[in-house]
Design a protein around this motif. Structure first.
Motif, PDB file in Angstrom:
ATOM      1  N   ASP A  48       0.831  -1.214   0.000  1.00 55.41           N
ATOM      2  CA  ASP A  48       0.000   0.000   0.000  1.00 55.41           C
ATOM      3  C   ASP A  48       0.863   1.260   0.000  1.00 55.41           C
ATOM      4  O   ASP A  48       0.574   2.235  -0.704  1.00 55.41           O
ATOM      5  N   GLU A  49       1.945   1.225   0.791  1.00 56.86           N
ATOM      6  CA  GLU A  49       2.823   2.391   0.877  1.00 56.86           C
ATOM      7  C   GLU A  49       3.490   2.674  -0.466  1.00 56.86           C
ATOM      8  O   GLU A  49       3.580   3.832  -0.908  1.00 56.86           O
ATOM      9  N   ARG A  50       3.941   1.623  -1.134  1.00 55.75           N
ATOM     10  CA  ARG A  50       4.610   1.823  -2.423  1.00 55.75           C
ATOM     11  C   ARG A  50       3.639   2.380  -3.471  1.00 55.75           C
ATOM     12  O   ARG A  50       4.018   3.213  -4.293  1.00 55.75           O
ATOM     13  N   VAL A  51       2.410   1.898  -3.440  1.00 55.35           N
ATOM     14  CA  VAL A  51       1.429   2.411  -4.394  1.00 55.35           C
ATOM     15  C   VAL A  51       1.148   3.884  -4.128  1.00 55.35           C
ATOM     16  O   VAL A  51       1.064   4.703  -5.058  1.00 55.35           O
ATOM     17  N   GLU A  52       1.022   4.242  -2.851  1.00 58.62           N
ATOM     18  CA  GLU A  52       0.726   5.631  -2.501  1.00 58.62           C
ATOM     19  C   GLU A  52       1.873   6.567  -2.876  1.00 58.62           C
ATOM     20  O   GLU A  52       1.650   7.719  -3.260  1.00 58.62           O
ATOM     21  N   GLU A  53       3.112   6.092  -2.772  1.00 59.46           N
ATOM     22  CA  GLU A  53       4.266   6.941  -3.027  1.00 59.46           C
ATOM     23  C   GLU A  53       4.789   6.820  -4.462  1.00 59.46           C
ATOM     24  O   GLU A  53       5.778   7.455  -4.820  1.00 59.46           O
ATOM     25  N   TYR A  54       4.120   6.034  -5.252  1.00 62.29           N
ATOM     26  CA  TYR A  54       4.634   5.732  -6.590  1.00 62.29           C
ATOM     27  C   TYR A  54       4.636   6.967  -7.491  1.00 62.29           C
ATOM     28  O   TYR A  54       3.636   7.676  -7.618  1.00 62.29           O
ATOM     29  N   ALA A 173      14.769  10.934  -9.887  1.00 58.25           N
ATOM     30  CA  ALA A 173      14.939  10.674  -8.456  1.00 58.25           C
ATOM     31  C   ALA A 173      14.391  11.820  -7.622  1.00 58.25           C
ATOM     32  O   ALA A 173      13.868  11.614  -6.520  1.00 58.25           O
ATOM     33  N   GLU A 174      14.502  13.054  -8.142  1.00 58.26           N
ATOM     34  CA  GLU A 174      14.017  14.203  -7.377  1.00 58.26           C
ATOM     35  C   GLU A 174      12.501  14.126  -7.187  1.00 58.26           C
ATOM     36  O   GLU A 174      11.969  14.488  -6.130  1.00 58.26           O
ATOM     37  N   ALA A 175      11.780  13.668  -8.195  1.00 59.57           N
ATOM     38  CA  ALA A 175      10.326  13.529  -8.069  1.00 59.57           C
ATOM     39  C   ALA A 175       9.973  12.488  -7.012  1.00 59.57           C
ATOM     40  O   ALA A 175       9.022  12.659  -6.238  1.00 59.57           O
ATOM     41  N   VAL A 176      10.747  11.387  -6.963  1.00 62.46           N
ATOM     42  CA  VAL A 176      10.531  10.350  -5.949  1.00 62.46           C
ATOM     43  C   VAL A 176      10.819  10.919  -4.565  1.00 62.46           C
ATOM     44  O   VAL A 176      10.073  10.674  -3.596  1.00 62.46           O
ATOM     45  N   ARG A 180       7.968  11.224  -1.597  1.00 61.74           N
ATOM     46  CA  ARG A 180       8.132  10.540  -0.307  1.00 61.74           C
ATOM     47  C   ARG A 180       8.099  11.541   0.839  1.00 61.74           C
ATOM     48  O   ARG A 180       7.524  11.270   1.897  1.00 61.74           O
ATOM     49  N   LEU A 181       8.728  12.701   0.657  1.00 59.88           N
ATOM     50  CA  LEU A 181       8.675  13.736   1.684  1.00 59.88           C
ATOM     51  C   LEU A 181       7.233  14.152   1.946  1.00 59.88           C
ATOM     52  O   LEU A 181       6.816  14.314   3.103  1.00 59.88           O
ATOM     53  N   ASP A 182       6.488  14.328   0.886  1.00 51.46           N
ATOM     54  CA  ASP A 182       5.101  14.756   1.017  1.00 51.46           C
ATOM     55  C   ASP A 182       4.292  13.721   1.799  1.00 51.46           C
ATOM     56  O   ASP A 182       3.503  14.069   2.681  1.00 51.46           O
ATOM     57  N   ARG A 183       4.493  12.444   1.480  1.00 47.33           N
ATOM     58  CA  ARG A 183       3.761  11.385   2.173  1.00 47.33           C
ATOM     59  C   ARG A 183       4.211  11.240   3.626  1.00 47.33           C
ATOM     60  O   ARG A 183       3.463  10.722   4.451  1.00 47.33           O
ATOM     61  N   ARG A 184       5.429  11.715   3.929  1.00 46.97           N
ATOM     62  CA  ARG A 184       5.955  11.621   5.295  1.00 46.97           C
ATOM     63  C   ARG A 184       5.682  12.893   6.114  1.00 46.97           C
ATOM     64  O   ARG A 184       6.168  13.027   7.220  1.00 46.97           O
ATOM     65  N   GLY A 185       4.913  13.799   5.562  1.00 49.85           N
ATOM     66  CA  GLY A 185       4.551  14.991   6.301  1.00 49.85           C
ATOM     67  C   GLY A 185       5.554  16.117   6.239  1.00 49.85           C
ATOM     68  O   GLY A 185       5.486  17.060   7.038  1.00 49.85           O
ATOM     69  N   HIS A 186       6.507  16.048   5.307  1.00 50.04           N
ATOM     70  CA  HIS A 186       7.523  17.097   5.182  1.00 50.04           C
ATOM     71  C   HIS A 186       7.348  17.908   3.890  1.00 50.04           C
ATOM     72  O   HIS A 186       8.252  18.612   3.470  1.00 50.04           O
TER      73      HIS A 186
END
Length: 726
Positions: A48-54, A173-176, A180-186
Motif C-alpha cells: 500500500d505504501e509503495r502504491v501511494e508513493e509511486y 529521483a528528485e520527483a521520488v 516521499r517527503l510529502d507522504r511523510r509529512g515534510h
C-alpha cells in the motif's frame, strides 16, 4: 518459559534476553527489522505504501497494457531503478486490492500458486532457472493470476525467448524524493525545495531519492542540518577519506573500533581497538603506551561525550559510514574486519552490554551479507548456537537478519534446511533455527514450514513444542496454508519408514486441532479424514496419539467423531488386519468416552434425545467393546462404568428401556464371552435390589444358558405375572 540444559527460549514479549535465551522482545526487534526492509518482506502495508508513493515510470502505461495482455512480463532495470515498485503499482492498477507476494520457484511450492484466489507474484530473475520458471508461469496463468520477473537486463536475457521483457524507464529521483517527503509529512518544509537535493540526485536512480528522503526524516527527528544530510547521503566519503589520510594506523584502528561500538566508554573502545590490532597483526611496540591518550580521544575522533562520559558520534550517519568506507577503500582488510566483527561480541578482552553485543552482531550480519559471505554467516551462527557457549541469542540475530537478504538469503536458507534435517544437530541450534523460521515465514511461508517439518520430525519434545508455537504464530497471517501443510505433515509422516515419523504426526495433529475452530465443516472433514488415513496404516505406535486427538475433537464435534467411530466398528470385514484392529479398538474406546458423558440431570448425552443417532446402530460398536472387555487383555477401563451407567438409566427410566437394552443384548449375545460378562455384571450390580428386577430379568430371559433354564425363567415370570396383575 521453557528451559533445557542447552537453551531457554522465552517468547512472552516482555523479557530482556541474555545468553541462551531468545525472548519475545528480541524476536519482535528482528521482525520489525525485516518488515522495514522491502527487499526482505513484502507486507500488505508495504504494498500500500509503495502504491501511494509511486511516481509513474515513463513507460508505465506500456507495462500495464503488457500485463493486461500477457499476465506474465519481465521488467528490467538496475538496482534502485524502481522495478519492484513499478511492478506493484502496475498490478494494483490492473487489479485494485490484489494480494501480491514475493515468490521463489526454487524454494516455494509452485503447487501453492492459485490457492487462496488470484494473486500477483514477484520473482527475482537472478534466483531462477528456465525450467522452474516455465512451470511457475503455467501455474500462474492457470490460476488467473499475474507474474512479474524482476532483474537487470543481463539477468533477464536468458528468459527473453519465452518472456515479454520490458526495460523500466524510471522517473527522476528528485520527483521520488519529493513524493516521499510529502507522504511523510515534510511536504511543506524547507526540505521539499532544498536546492542541494536537485544537485545530489541529478542522474541518480529513484532508490536514491527514497534514501535521501529518509535521511531528511532522520535529520528532522534528530536535529541534523543540511550539511549532515548531504554528507550522510554521500557516505561522509570526502571527510572520512581526508581523516584516514591524516592519521596513523593505530589512530585509524581507534576510529574503526569507536565507530563500530559507539556509544561506548573509553575502556570498551580501547579494548575493541586492541582486538582489531591483533586481528590485523599490527605490532604494538610500547604496549598500551602506543595508543593515543584517552584525554584527547574525543578530539582525535571528532566525537562527543555524553553525560556518563561515553563517546558518541552525533553527526547523522557518520559512525555507520566508517566501516563501509574502510571496506570500500581498503578491500584487502575487508575479510579481517568481518572476522573481527564476528569475534568481538564474545571476545573476553572486552566486556560489552547485551544491547551493544546485539548491535555488533547486526553490523557483522549486514556487512557479511553485503559482501556476499554466507559461509561466514553460517559458521558464526553454528558457533554461537552451541549451547555450551550460551550465545544462542547471537546466532538467532545473525540468521534472522540474513535469511531474507536478497544477496545471501538463499544460501542461508539452504543452511537452515541442512540443519533442520540433521538428526544429531545440537538442541540449541535446532531451537534457534525454529525461531528463525518465524522471520523466514514472513515472506516464504512454505519454505519456513518445510524446515519446521523436519525440525518437528527430528527434534525432541522441547523442539517440537517450539515448532508448534512458531507454526501457530505463522498461521495468524495465513491459516489455510498452515492448515493444509499440517495435513500434509500427517500424511507424509505416516508414509515414512523412519520411526521419527510419529514426531511429525504429533505436531501436525496438534496444529490441526488448534486451527480447526477457524475453519468449517470442510476442515473438520479433512481432519477426520487424515485421522482415518493414519488409523488405516495399522501402526500401533499411532494409537495413543490418535486416541488423544479423537477425544479432544469429540469434546467439540461429538456427532462427527461418533459417526466415524461407528463406521470403524461396523467395518470388520477382516478382523485380523492391523488396520481393522486399530480402528475398531480406537472406535470402541472413543465411543465409550462419548457414551459416558452426561447432561445436567445425569442422563447419558447419547440417550438424552439431543444426539441425532439411531441407538440400534450402536450394536456393532457395543459388540467390539464387549469383545475387548471379555477377551484376555481386558484393557477397556471405562467399559464397566459406561455399561453400568446405561443399565442404570434403563432401570431409572422405563420409557428408555426399549431403546437402551436391545443394542446391549444383541452385542453381548453376538460376542464370544459377552453374554457371560453381561450376566455376571448385572448380577453383581443388581444384588437383589427390587428396582433392578425388570432389567435383570430382561437380560436373563435373553442370555441365560442352558436353554432349559431360560425357559423355566420365562414360565416363572409369566406365572408370577398372573398373581401380580390380580
Amino acid at each position: 518459559m521453557t528451559a533445557t540444559e542447552d537453551v531457554t527460549i522465552n517468547g512472552d514479549g516482555n523479557q530482556n534476553v541474555f545468553g541462551n535465551e531468545i525472548g519475545g522482545d528480541l524476536i519482535l526487534q528482528q521482525l520489525s527489522f525485516v518488515r522495514r526492509r522491502a527487499s526482505m518482506v513484502l507486507s500488505s502495508d508495504e504494498v500500500d505504501e509503495r502504491v501511494e508513493e509511486y511516481v509513474p515510470s515513463f513507460n508505465h502505461a506500456q507495462i500495464v497494457e503488457a500485463l493486461r495482455h500477457f499476465r506474465v512480463v519481465a521488467l528490467a532495470g538496475p538496482d534502485g531503478s524502481g522495478v519492484k515498485t513499478t511492478a506493484i503499482a502496475a498490478l494494483r492498477e490492473l487489479h485494485p486490492g490484489l494480494a501480491i507476494r514475493l515468490f521463489s520457484t526454487g524454494e516455494d511450492d509452485v503447487e501453492e500458486v492459485g490457492i487462496g484466489g488470484v494473486r500477483g507474484y514477484l520473482v527475482r530473475a537472478a534466483d531462477e532457472d528456465g525450467s522452474r520458471l516455465r512451470t511457475c508461469v503455467e501455474a500462474v496463468l492457470s490460476s488467473g493470476g499475474y507474474l512479474v520477473v524482476m532483474g537487470t537486463e543481463a539477468e533477464q536475457r536468458r528468459f527473453a525467448d519465452h518472456l515479454h521483457v520490458i526495460p523500466v524507464e524510471p522517473p527522476p529521483a528528485e520527483a521520488v524524493y519529493r513524493r516521499r517527503l510529502d507522504r511523510r509529512g515534510h511536504g511543506s518544509t524547507r526540505w521539499y525545495d532544498w536546492p542541494k537535493a536537485r544537485a545530489l540526485l541529478k542522474g541518480s536512480p529513484p532508490g536514491d531519492g527514497r534514501r535521501l528522503a529518509d535521511l531528511v526524516r532522520d535529520a528532522a527527528q534528530r536535529g541534523g542540518d543540511e550539511y549532515q544530510v548531504e554528507q550522510a547521503y554521500l557516505g561522509w566519503d570526502e571527510e572520512l577519506r581526508g581523516w584516514f589520510v591524516r592519521h596513523e594506523l593505530l589512530e585509524r584502528i581507534l576510529m574503526i573500533a569507536a565507530a563500530t561500538i559507539a556509544p561506548a566508554d573509553e575502556d570498551s573502545v580501547y579494548g575493541a581497538a586492541l582486538t582489531l590490532a591483533r586481528r590485523l597483526d599490527v605490532p604494538l611496540e610500547g604496549g598500551g603506551l602506543a595508543w593515543h591518550p584517552s584525554a584527547a580521544l574525543d578530539g582525535l575522533l571528532d566525537a562527543d561525550r555524553e553525560d556518563d562520559d561515553r563517546l558518541v558520534f552525533r553527526r547523522l550517519g557518520y559512525a555507520e559510514s566508517v566501516l563501509r568506507h574502510v571496506c570500500t577503500q581498503y578491500p584487502l582488510a575487508r575479510l579481517d574486519l568481518v572476522s573481527w566483527l564476528s569475534e568481538l561480541p564474545t571476545d573476553p578482552v572486552i566486556t560489552l552490554a547485551p544491547e551493544l553485543r546485539y548491535k555488533l552482531v547486526e553490523s557483522f550480519a549486514d556487512l557479511a551479507a553485503e559482501y556476499d559471505l554466507p559461509e561466514k554467516i553460517a559458521q558464526r551462527a553454528e558457533h554461537w548456537a552451541d549451547g555450551r557457549r550460551r550465545t544462542a541469542d547471537l546466532a538467532y540475530i545473525v540468521l534472522a537478519r540474513t535469511c531474507l537478504h536478497p544477496r545471501v538469503g538463499g544460501r542461508v536458507r539452504t543452511r537452515l534446511y541442512t540443519w533442520s534435517r540433521e538428526r544429531n544437530a545440537p538442541r540449541s541450534l535446532k531451537l534457534t533455527v525454529v525461531q528463525v523460521c518465524e522471520i523466514l515465514g514472513q515472506t516464504h511461508l512454505s519454505i519456513a514450514l518445510t524446515r519446521l517439518k523436519h525440525l518437528a520430525t527430528y527434534g525432541d519434545a522441547e523442539v517440537r513444542n517450539k515448532v508448534f508455537e512458531v507454526a501457530r504464530s505463522l498461521a495468524e497471517n495465513n491459516p489455510p496454508a498452515v492448515f493444509r501443510t499440517a495435513l500434509q505433515w500427517c500424511r507424509t509422516g505416516a508414509q515414512m519408514s523412519d520411526r521419527a515419523n510419529i514426531n511429525r504426526i504429533e505436531v501436525g495433529l496438534r496444529l490441526l486441532r488448534t486451527l480447526l475452530p477457524r475453519g468449517g465443516p470442510a476442515e473438520l472433514r479433512d481432519v477426520l479424514g487424515v485421522i482415518d488415513f493414519l488409523a488405516a496404516q495399522g501402526d500401533p505406535r499411532f494409537r495413543p496419539l490418535l486416541l488423544e486427538n479423537l477425544l479432544s475433537l469429540a469434546a467439540e464435534h461429538p456427532a462427527a467423531v461418533l459417526g466415524m467411530m461407528l463406521a470403524w466398528t461396523g467395518n470388520t470385514s477382516d478382523p485380523r488386519t492391523e488396520a481393522v484392529v486399530l480402528r475398531t479398538s480406537l472406535g470402541a474406546e472413543v465411543f465409550l468416552a462419548l457414551a459416558g458423558r452426561r447432561d445436567g440431570s445425569g442422563l447419558p448425552l447419547l440417550l438424552s434425545g439431543r444426539a441425532p443417532i439411531d441407538l440400534a446402530a450402536l450394536t456393532p460398536t457395543w459388540s467390539v467393546a464387549f469383545g475387548i472387555a471379555s477377551g484376555p487383555d481386558r484393557w477397556l477401563p471405562e467399559f464397566e462404568e459406561v455399561l453400568r451407567l446405561w443399565l442404570e438409566t434403563a432401570v431409572a427410566r422405563p420409557a428408555l428401556r426399549p431403546d437402551v437394552l436391545p443394542p446391549l443384548l444383541n452385542a453381548a449375545e453376538s460376542t464370544p464371552g459377552g453374554a457371560n460378562l453381561l450376566l455376571n455384571l448385572v448380577a453383581s450390580w443388581s444384588n437383589g435390589r427390587p428396582e433392578w428386577r425388570a432389567v435383570r430379568e430382561a437380560v436373563l430371559v435373553r442370555l441365560l444358558q442352558p436353554e432349559w433354564q431360560r425357559w423355566v425363567l420365562i414360565l416363572w415370570i409369566r406365572f408370577r405375572g398372573l398373581f401380580e396383575n390380580r
